[in-house]
Motif scaffolding. Sequence first.
Motif, PDB file in Angstrom:
ATOM      1  N   SER A   1       0.845  -1.184   0.000  1.00 44.69           N
ATOM      2  CA  SER A   1       0.000   0.000   0.000  1.00 44.69           C
ATOM      3  C   SER A   1       0.885   1.240   0.000  1.00 44.69           C
ATOM      4  O   SER A   1       2.073   1.181   0.334  1.00 44.69           O
ATOM      5  CB  SER A   1      -0.884   0.005   1.243  1.00 44.69           C
ATOM      6  OG  SER A   1      -0.094   0.211   2.403  1.00 44.69           O
ATOM      7  N   ARG A   2       0.294   2.371  -0.352  1.00 43.29           N
ATOM      8  CA  ARG A   2       1.046   3.622  -0.330  1.00 43.29           C
ATOM      9  C   ARG A   2       1.571   3.892   1.080  1.00 43.29           C
ATOM     10  O   ARG A   2       2.715   4.288   1.257  1.00 43.29           O
ATOM     11  CB  ARG A   2       0.176   4.786  -0.803  1.00 43.29           C
ATOM     12  CG  ARG A   2       0.961   6.094  -0.907  1.00 43.29           C
ATOM     13  CD  ARG A   2       0.104   7.273  -1.347  1.00 43.29           C
ATOM     14  NE  ARG A   2      -0.648   7.058  -2.552  1.00 43.29           N
ATOM     15  CZ  ARG A   2      -0.161   7.208  -3.793  1.00 43.29           C
ATOM     16  NH1 ARG A   2       1.086   7.519  -3.987  1.00 43.29           N
ATOM     17  NH2 ARG A   2      -0.951   7.024  -4.842  1.00 43.29           N
TER      18      ARG A   2
ATOM     19  N   ARG B   1       6.041   4.337   4.771  1.00 43.79           N
ATOM     20  CA  ARG B   1       6.654   3.908   6.037  1.00 43.79           C
ATOM     21  C   ARG B   1       8.078   3.409   5.802  1.00 43.79           C
ATOM     22  O   ARG B   1       9.001   3.777   6.523  1.00 43.79           O
ATOM     23  CB  ARG B   1       5.803   2.822   6.697  1.00 43.79           C
ATOM     24  CG  ARG B   1       6.377   2.301   8.022  1.00 43.79           C
ATOM     25  CD  ARG B   1       5.427   1.360   8.729  1.00 43.79           C
ATOM     26  NE  ARG B   1       4.145   1.974   9.014  1.00 43.79           N
ATOM     27  CZ  ARG B   1       3.929   2.854  10.005  1.00 43.79           C
ATOM     28  NH1 ARG B   1       4.907   3.209  10.794  1.00 43.79           N
ATOM     29  NH2 ARG B   1       2.738   3.357  10.187  1.00 43.79           N
ATOM     30  N   GLN B   2       8.266   2.581   4.791  1.00 44.35           N
ATOM     31  CA  GLN B   2       9.603   2.051   4.490  1.00 44.35           C
ATOM     32  C   GLN B   2      10.586   3.177   4.196  1.00 44.35           C
ATOM     33  O   GLN B   2      11.690   3.200   4.726  1.00 44.35           O
ATOM     34  CB  GLN B   2       9.557   1.106   3.290  1.00 44.35           C
ATOM     35  CG  GLN B   2       9.027  -0.266   3.592  1.00 44.35           C
ATOM     36  CD  GLN B   2       9.091  -1.184   2.372  1.00 44.35           C
ATOM     37  OE1 GLN B   2       9.214  -0.747   1.239  1.00 44.35           O
ATOM     38  NE2 GLN B   2       8.998  -2.475   2.630  1.00 44.35           N
ATOM     39  N   LYS B   3      10.179   4.102   3.333  1.00 42.46           N
ATOM     40  CA  LYS B   3      11.072   5.194   2.933  1.00 42.46           C
ATOM     41  C   LYS B   3      11.425   6.091   4.116  1.00 42.46           C
ATOM     42  O   LYS B   3      12.594   6.435   4.312  1.00 42.46           O
ATOM     43  CB  LYS B   3      10.416   6.034   1.831  1.00 42.46           C
ATOM     44  CG  LYS B   3      10.301   5.309   0.513  1.00 42.46           C
ATOM     45  CD  LYS B   3       9.511   6.109  -0.483  1.00 42.46           C
ATOM     46  CE  LYS B   3       9.240   5.283  -1.727  1.00 42.46           C
ATOM     47  NZ  LYS B   3       8.378   5.948  -2.678  1.00 42.46           N
ATOM     48  N   LEU B   4      10.418   6.473   4.878  1.00 42.68           N
ATOM     49  CA  LEU B   4      10.655   7.387   5.995  1.00 42.68           C
ATOM     50  C   LEU B   4      11.436   6.705   7.115  1.00 42.68           C
ATOM     51  O   LEU B   4      12.362   7.294   7.679  1.00 42.68           O
ATOM     52  CB  LEU B   4       9.328   7.937   6.526  1.00 42.68           C
ATOM     53  CG  LEU B   4       8.546   8.818   5.542  1.00 42.68           C
ATOM     54  CD1 LEU B   4       7.170   9.153   6.111  1.00 42.68           C
ATOM     55  CD2 LEU B   4       9.323  10.079   5.200  1.00 42.68           C
ATOM     56  N   GLN B   5      11.070   5.469   7.431  1.00 37.48           N
ATOM     57  CA  GLN B   5      11.732   4.749   8.521  1.00 37.48           C
ATOM     58  C   GLN B   5      13.215   4.560   8.223  1.00 37.48           C
ATOM     59  O   GLN B   5      14.066   4.855   9.051  1.00 37.48           O
ATOM     60  CB  GLN B   5      11.068   3.391   8.757  1.00 37.48           C
ATOM     61  CG  GLN B   5      11.633   2.625   9.944  1.00 37.48           C
ATOM     62  CD  GLN B   5      11.311   3.294  11.272  1.00 37.48           C
ATOM     63  OE1 GLN B   5      10.171   3.580  11.556  1.00 37.48           O
ATOM     64  NE2 GLN B   5      12.324   3.563  12.066  1.00 37.48           N
ATOM     65  N   SER B   6      13.524   4.082   7.038  1.00 42.20           N
ATOM     66  CA  SER B   6      14.924   3.781   6.726  1.00 42.20           C
ATOM     67  C   SER B   6      15.759   5.043   6.568  1.00 42.20           C
ATOM     68  O   SER B   6      16.874   5.117   7.075  1.00 42.20           O
ATOM     69  CB  SER B   6      15.030   2.898   5.484  1.00 42.20           C
ATOM     70  OG  SER B   6      14.515   3.571   4.360  1.00 42.20           O
TER      71      SER B   6
ATOM     72  N   GLU C   1      -6.021   6.481  -0.904  1.00 40.78           N
ATOM     73  CA  GLU C   1      -4.640   6.709  -0.465  1.00 40.78           C
ATOM     74  C   GLU C   1      -4.079   8.012  -1.039  1.00 40.78           C
ATOM     75  O   GLU C   1      -2.999   8.056  -1.611  1.00 40.78           O
ATOM     76  CB  GLU C   1      -3.742   5.521  -0.833  1.00 40.78           C
ATOM     77  CG  GLU C   1      -4.081   4.258  -0.080  1.00 40.78           C
ATOM     78  CD  GLU C   1      -3.015   3.191  -0.248  1.00 40.78           C
ATOM     79  OE1 GLU C   1      -2.539   2.700   0.787  1.00 40.78           O
ATOM     80  OE2 GLU C   1      -2.669   2.862  -1.391  1.00 40.78           O
ATOM     81  N   THR C   2      -4.831   9.091  -0.860  1.00 45.58           N
ATOM     82  CA  THR C   2      -4.436  10.387  -1.408  1.00 45.58           C
ATOM     83  C   THR C   2      -4.047  11.401  -0.343  1.00 45.58           C
ATOM     84  O   THR C   2      -3.319  12.344  -0.632  1.00 45.58           O
ATOM     85  CB  THR C   2      -5.575  10.990  -2.240  1.00 45.58           C
ATOM     86  OG1 THR C   2      -6.744  11.076  -1.413  1.00 45.58           O
ATOM     87  CG2 THR C   2      -5.873  10.134  -3.469  1.00 45.58           C
TER      88      THR C   2
ATOM     89  N   GLU D   1       5.799   9.186  -4.492  1.00 48.59           N
ATOM     90  CA  GLU D   1       4.388   9.054  -4.105  1.00 48.59           C
ATOM     91  C   GLU D   1       3.603  10.301  -4.519  1.00 48.59           C
ATOM     92  O   GLU D   1       2.476  10.200  -5.013  1.00 48.59           O
ATOM     93  CB  GLU D   1       4.264   8.821  -2.601  1.00 48.59           C
ATOM     94  CG  GLU D   1       4.944   7.559  -2.106  1.00 48.59           C
ATOM     95  CD  GLU D   1       4.416   6.275  -2.731  1.00 48.59           C
ATOM     96  OE1 GLU D   1       3.236   6.229  -3.128  1.00 48.59           O
ATOM     97  OE2 GLU D   1       5.198   5.309  -2.821  1.00 48.59           O
ATOM     98  N   LEU D   2       4.194  11.473  -4.329  1.00 45.33           N
ATOM     99  CA  LEU D   2       3.529  12.722  -4.700  1.00 45.33           C
ATOM    100  C   LEU D   2       3.323  12.812  -6.207  1.00 45.33           C
ATOM    101  O   LEU D   2       2.365  13.427  -6.670  1.00 45.33           O
ATOM    102  CB  LEU D   2       4.327  13.922  -4.186  1.00 45.33           C
ATOM    103  CG  LEU D   2       4.265  14.106  -2.671  1.00 45.33           C
ATOM    104  CD1 LEU D   2       5.418  14.970  -2.178  1.00 45.33           C
ATOM    105  CD2 LEU D   2       2.932  14.693  -2.250  1.00 45.33           C
TER     106      LEU D   2
END
Length: 102
Positions: A12-13, A18-23, A51-52, A82-83
């Motif tokens: 999901s978006r 979450r993956q991008k921000l967490q890492s 998911e917008t 994502e944007l």
Amino acid sequence: MMGSRGTSAVLSRAARMRQKLQSSLEASALDIEDVSYQHAGHAAVKDNANETHFNIKVISPKFEGQSLVKRHRMVYDLLTDELNSGLHAISIVAKTPTESGS
């Protein structure tokens, strides 16, 4: 069994964010809330897309010494893909561990 490359398309978006921000931010706390339902029918949301719209709260040591604008820019830069693919709006709360009391 799928490798990590094959699974990204089905996440999901929120999971991808979450993956991008967490890492990248080494977040000690990360809360991502999908509030898209509050914006259904909004003029900028096409074809009842989901998911917008998200609320993001992130606590990261990488925010130390950074202005609020710089912190938000870090988050936006991490979420560029994502944007560019349907994420319409994010609300960001970005704090350091010291500011959050963690």
